[in-house]
Structures are given as structure tokens and as C-alpha cells.
Design an enzyme around this catalytic site. Structure first.
Site, PDB file in Angstrom:
ATOM      1  N   ASP A 103      67.490  31.458  33.074  1.00 59.01           N
ATOM      2  CA  ASP A 103      67.445  31.699  34.521  1.00 59.01           C
ATOM      3  C   ASP A 103      66.009  31.663  35.062  1.00 59.01           C
ATOM      4  OD1 ASP A 103      70.233  31.994  34.631  1.00 59.01           O
ATOM      5  OD2 ASP A 103      70.114  34.121  34.151  1.00 59.01           O
TER       6      ASP A 103
ATOM      7  N   HIS B 298      72.883  31.281  40.191  1.00 59.85           N
ATOM      8  CA  HIS B 298      72.815  32.629  39.614  1.00 59.85           C
ATOM      9  C   HIS B 298      72.970  33.655  40.739  1.00 59.85           C
ATOM     10  CE1 HIS B 298      71.745  35.620  36.619  1.00 59.85           C
ATOM     11  NE2 HIS B 298      70.998  36.197  37.557  1.00 59.85           N
TER      12      HIS B 298
ATOM     13  N   ASN C 279      82.737  28.018  42.646  1.00 57.60           N
ATOM     14  CA  ASN C 279      81.600  27.166  43.039  1.00 57.60           C
ATOM     15  C   ASN C 279      81.951  25.692  42.850  1.00 57.60           C
ATOM     16  OD1 ASN C 279      79.026  28.631  43.892  1.00 57.60           O
ATOM     17  ND2 ASN C 279      79.759  29.875  42.179  1.00 57.60           N
TER      18      ASN C 279
ATOM     19  N   ASN D 201      71.548  25.209  38.023  1.00 60.25           N
ATOM     20  CA  ASN D 201      72.391  26.388  37.770  1.00 60.25           C
ATOM     21  C   ASN D 201      72.403  27.251  39.016  1.00 60.25           C
ATOM     22  OD1 ASN D 201      73.922  28.306  36.262  1.00 60.25           O
ATOM     23  ND2 ASN D 201      72.066  29.541  36.013  1.00 60.25           N
TER      24      ASN D 201
ATOM     25  N   ARG E 297      75.245  25.293  17.699  1.00 60.79           N
ATOM     26  CA  ARG E 297      74.905  25.127  19.121  1.00 60.79           C
ATOM     27  C   ARG E 297      74.424  23.733  19.435  1.00 60.79           C
ATOM     28  NH1 ARG E 297      70.519  28.824  21.514  1.00 60.79           N
ATOM     29  NH2 ARG E 297      70.568  27.076  22.931  1.00 60.79           N
TER      30      ARG E 297
ATOM     31  N   MET F 283      79.160  29.787  30.932  1.00 61.25           N
ATOM     32  CA  MET F 283      78.673  30.992  30.253  1.00 61.25           C
ATOM     33  C   MET F 283      78.045  30.680  28.897  1.00 61.25           C
ATOM     34  SD  MET F 283      79.276  33.194  32.506  1.00 61.25           S
ATOM     35  CE  MET F 283      79.055  34.755  31.673  1.00 61.25           C
ATOM     36  N   ARG F 284      77.146  29.704  28.897  1.00 60.38           N
ATOM     37  CA  ARG F 284      76.465  29.323  27.655  1.00 60.38           C
ATOM     38  C   ARG F 284      75.005  29.044  27.955  1.00 60.38           C
ATOM     39  NH1 ARG F 284      78.757  28.955  22.820  1.00 60.38           N
ATOM     40  NH2 ARG F 284      77.260  27.319  22.378  1.00 60.38           N
TER      41      ARG F 284
END
Ligand code: GRF
Length: 215
Positions: free
Chosen positions: A157, A121, A26, A119, A77, A102-103
Site C-alpha cells: 500500500d 485502499h 469496485n 490498487n 507465490r 486479498m493477496r
């Protein structure tokens, strides 16, 4: 909050920061759209959470600054998210694009870029959030799946949808064949969604991103 429309926005103030963790196809689609002139923006920096991400080389090959910031080098984090936000802000980034990052995005990054993180998905959200979306789609026997670009919020998401593309699911599909069909749509969708967000003229109403004036 309405984001004012900026038809003919200044591409030099549209500075993308792209976060990756792996392959970076991407990212490549965005690089290609920028170099083809179909996306008026500058890619200011690519940051990977993994030093061995293939996408880092794609960025370097395109002459884009490529950094690796590992979460393992930070105590928690929040500290990691603050480091990401600092690196992006230092480079004048105005829109953050997660491309296979991937976080989970934490509050420091959300606060630094309110309504300014996208993002992609590999499902038609809100169906199949989280990991292994294509596997989830096959397990549910859906006939149609696809890809979604959405604004990132604290809900996994779950942020406002910018654009979606649908693909058919065939009876003999495997995770690999479905993923490949979805991915081809992702590569078309992501540059289009970035353009739409940069152009402005949209507002958030409840969960929705609404284009044009809202009465
Ligand atoms: C894509 O399927 C994207 O939708 C998901 O992770 C994958 C990343 O692929 N978030 P790539 O690294 O862009 O090739």
C-alpha cells in the site's frame, strides 16, 4: 520515466485486467463506468483468487470473461504470480486493477506490468496500510478518513498516489458505517483514477505521481 500523454487514447488498446477476491463492488463500479461510456476502456478479463467470489458473477452478468485462479493450485507465490501475469498478458491487458484482491503482488506480476498496476485502499494512505483499515482509523480516533487509489509497488500500500477522497468520521461510527461511507467514495474514485492513468501525461518523481511537465 514519463508516460506520454494520450488525450483521446485508443480505448481498444486500453485493456483492463481486474483482480478480485470477493464482493466485487469496485469491479461493478468500473463495469458501470465502461458501459456508461464515462471510462473509455475494455475490460478484457476478471480474475479471482477465490472461486466463490461474488464478483465473478458480476463479470459474467456483464459478458466479461471471468476466471478463478486459486493460489492453492500453485507450488509457491512466484508460480501463482507468474500464472496471473501469463493470463493477463495472453489477453492483451495493458492495465491491471486490483479491486479487493486479498493477496500481496509479487515480483513476476510487477515485472510484467511496470507502473501498470493500480490498487484501491480504504484509507487516506500512508495512514492505515494493510488489513482492517477502517478499524485502524476508528481505533486512532481520526476525524477524517477516506480512500486512495495508488500504483502498486513492492511496498505494501506504499506506491505513488493517483487520487484520494476524504470522508468525515463520526463519533458514533462503527466499522460498518464508516466502511459504507468510504465505499461510496471508492466507487466514484476508481474509474476516475483509471481514466487519469490511461490518459498518460504523468511521471513518477520519488514517491509521487506528478501530472504535467516536470521542470
Ligand atoms: C474495498 O474496500 C477496497 O478498498 C479494499 O477491499 C474492498 C473491496 O470491496 N481493497 P469490493 O470487493 O470492491 O466490494
Amino acid at each position: 520515466m514519463t508516460v506520454p500523454e494520450k488525450k483521446g487514447y485508443d480505448p481498444f488498446s486500453a485493456r483492463l485486467g481486474i483482480l478480485i477476491s470477493g464482493r466485487g463492488s469496485n469491479l461493478q463500479a468500473i463495469i458501470d463506468a465502461v458501459s456508461a461510456g464515462t471510462l473509455d476502456a475494455t475490460i478484457a478479463v476478471v480474475i479471482s483468487s477465490r472461486a466463490d467470489a461474488q464478483g465473478l458473477q458480476r463479470a459474467r452478468d456483464a459478458g466479461i470473461e471471468a476466471l478463478s485462479l486459486s493460489p492453492r493450485d500453485y507450488p509457491d507465490r512466484h508460480a501463482y504470480d507468474r500464472a496471473l501475469a501469463d493470463a493477463l498478458c495472453a489477453r492483451g491487458v495493458t492495465l491491471v486493477c486490483l479491486a479487493g484482491f486479498m493477496r500481496l503482488v509479487g515480483q513476476p506480476l510487477l515485472d510484467a506490468f511496470p507502473l501498470r498496476i493500480l490498487n484501491i485502499h480504504p484509507s487516506l494512505l500512508p495512514a492505515f496500510p494493510g488489513l482492517d483499515a477502517q478499524r485502524q482509523a476508528l481505533d486512532h480516533g481520526v476525524r477524517v478518513s477516506g480512500a486512495t487509489v495508488h500504483l502498486v509497488t513492492s511496498e505494501l500500500d506504499g506506491g505513488p498516489i493517483v487520487l484520494q477522497a476524504a470522508v468525515p468520521v463520526h463519533a458514533d461510527d462503527t466499522v460498518e458505517t464508516l466502511s459504507a461511507r468510504v465505499l461510496a467514495e471508492e466507487h466514484r474514485l476508481y474509474p476516475d483514477a483509471i481514466r487519469l492513468v490511461l490518459e498518460g501525461g504523468w511521471t513518477i518523481v520519488g514517491r509521487r505521481l506528478v501530472r504535467g511537465s516536470v521542470s
